[in-house]
Design a protein around this motif. Structure first.
Motif, short mmCIF file in Angstrom:
data_model
loop_
_atom_site.label_atom_id
_atom_site.label_comp_id
_atom_site.label_asym_id
_atom_site.label_seq_id
_atom_site.Cartn_x
_atom_site.Cartn_y
_atom_site.Cartn_z
N SER A 129 0.92 -1.17 -0.37
CA SER A 129 0.13 -0.27 -0.20
C SER A 129 1.02 1.01 -0.06
O SER A 129 1.97 1.21 0.74
N GLU A 130 0.38 2.48 -0.54
CA GLU A 130 1.18 3.94 -0.01
C GLU A 130 2.05 3.87 1.00
O GLU A 130 2.72 4.05 1.37
N GLU A 131 1.08 3.46 1.71
CA GLU A 131 1.43 3.71 4.11
C GLU A 131 2.38 2.86 3.67
O GLU A 131 3.71 3.07 4.45
N GLU A 132 2.34 1.04 3.51
CA GLU A 132 4.03 0.73 3.56
C GLU A 132 4.37 0.42 3.16
O GLU A 132 6.48 0.53 3.04
N ARG A 134 5.58 4.43 1.99
CA ARG A 134 6.43 4.50 2.63
C ARG A 134 7.44 3.81 3.91
O ARG A 134 8.23 4.75 4.93
N ALA A 135 6.82 3.31 5.03
CA ALA A 135 7.62 3.04 6.07
C ALA A 135 8.90 2.36 5.01
O ALA A 135 9.86 2.24 5.85
N CYS A 165 4.35 4.63 -6.89
CA CYS A 165 5.83 5.40 -6.04
C CYS A 165 7.24 5.55 -6.47
O CYS A 165 7.19 4.41 -7.45
#
Length: 194
Positions: A129-132, A134-135, A165
């Motif tokens: 995901s986008e969140e993953e 970025r992590a 991304c």
């Protein structure tokens, strides 16, 4: 659709030699990159892996397609270790793919061999995901020359778009493209819970 550019067995079973080689590769990577998983012990990860042949096969597939999977988190609730593709650039064996089947079918010509969503399903993994994503970028600098498709909200996908991304100018960017597009430098990164 097939998983291209790999030597992955279709029967999803590893030979004892493949299993031993994979565990050795994962251990070396785990020990070399302790910043990704502080306070976790390889013996615990290995015990979990050895008890789950299906997940071990998926990690083998991630490795064979150039993902260099490594532990990046531990889920306290489920007791699962979380692996992400940690290759410096988007995995080589998973590039030049449309986002999904609908995007692939919408192309009139020059269709790629596969799609990110179908390859992920074949490998038994999920797109980050986008969140993953970025992590992951908090653990190092990834995709400085390539880009990676990421999970896309249904509302965007319904309108024909898909998200990807990359990291440029020491900043992580989120972009959009038509789901039918594909590029030699765009692939996808996956996650797997074991």
């Amino acid at each position: 659709m097939t998983t291209e550019k790999t030597n992955i067995s279709e029967d999803k079973e590893l030979s004892p030699e493949q299993r031993e080689a994979l565990l050795s590769t994962l251990r070396v990577r785990f020990e070399k990159n302790t910043n990704r998983h502080q306070d976790l012990q390889w013996a615990d990860v290995q015990a979990r892996l050895e008890a789950n042949d299906e997940k071990l096969w998926s990690l083998h597939a991630m490795e064979e397609t150039g993902g260099e999977p490594d532990v990046v988190d531990y889920d306290q609730k489920t007791g699962e270790y979380v692996f992400y593709d940690c290759s410096a650039e988007s995995p080589k064996g998973r590039r030049s793919v449309c986002f999904d089947r609908a995007g692939w079918e919408s192309r009139k010509e020059n269709k790629p061999e596969n799609t990110a969503m179908e390859m992920a399903a074949d490998l038994g993994i999920e797109l980050l995901s986008e969140e993953e994503y970025r992590a992951l970028q908090q653990l190092g600098k990834f995709d400085t020359k390539t880009s990676s498709w990421v999970q896309t909200p249904a509302e965007i996908r319904k309108l024909g778009g898909a998200l990807f991304c990359d990291r440029r100018y020491d900043t992580v960017f989120l972009y959009h493209n038509g789901a039918e597009s594909y590029y030699a430098a765009r692939g996808f990164r996956g996650s797997l819970k074991v």
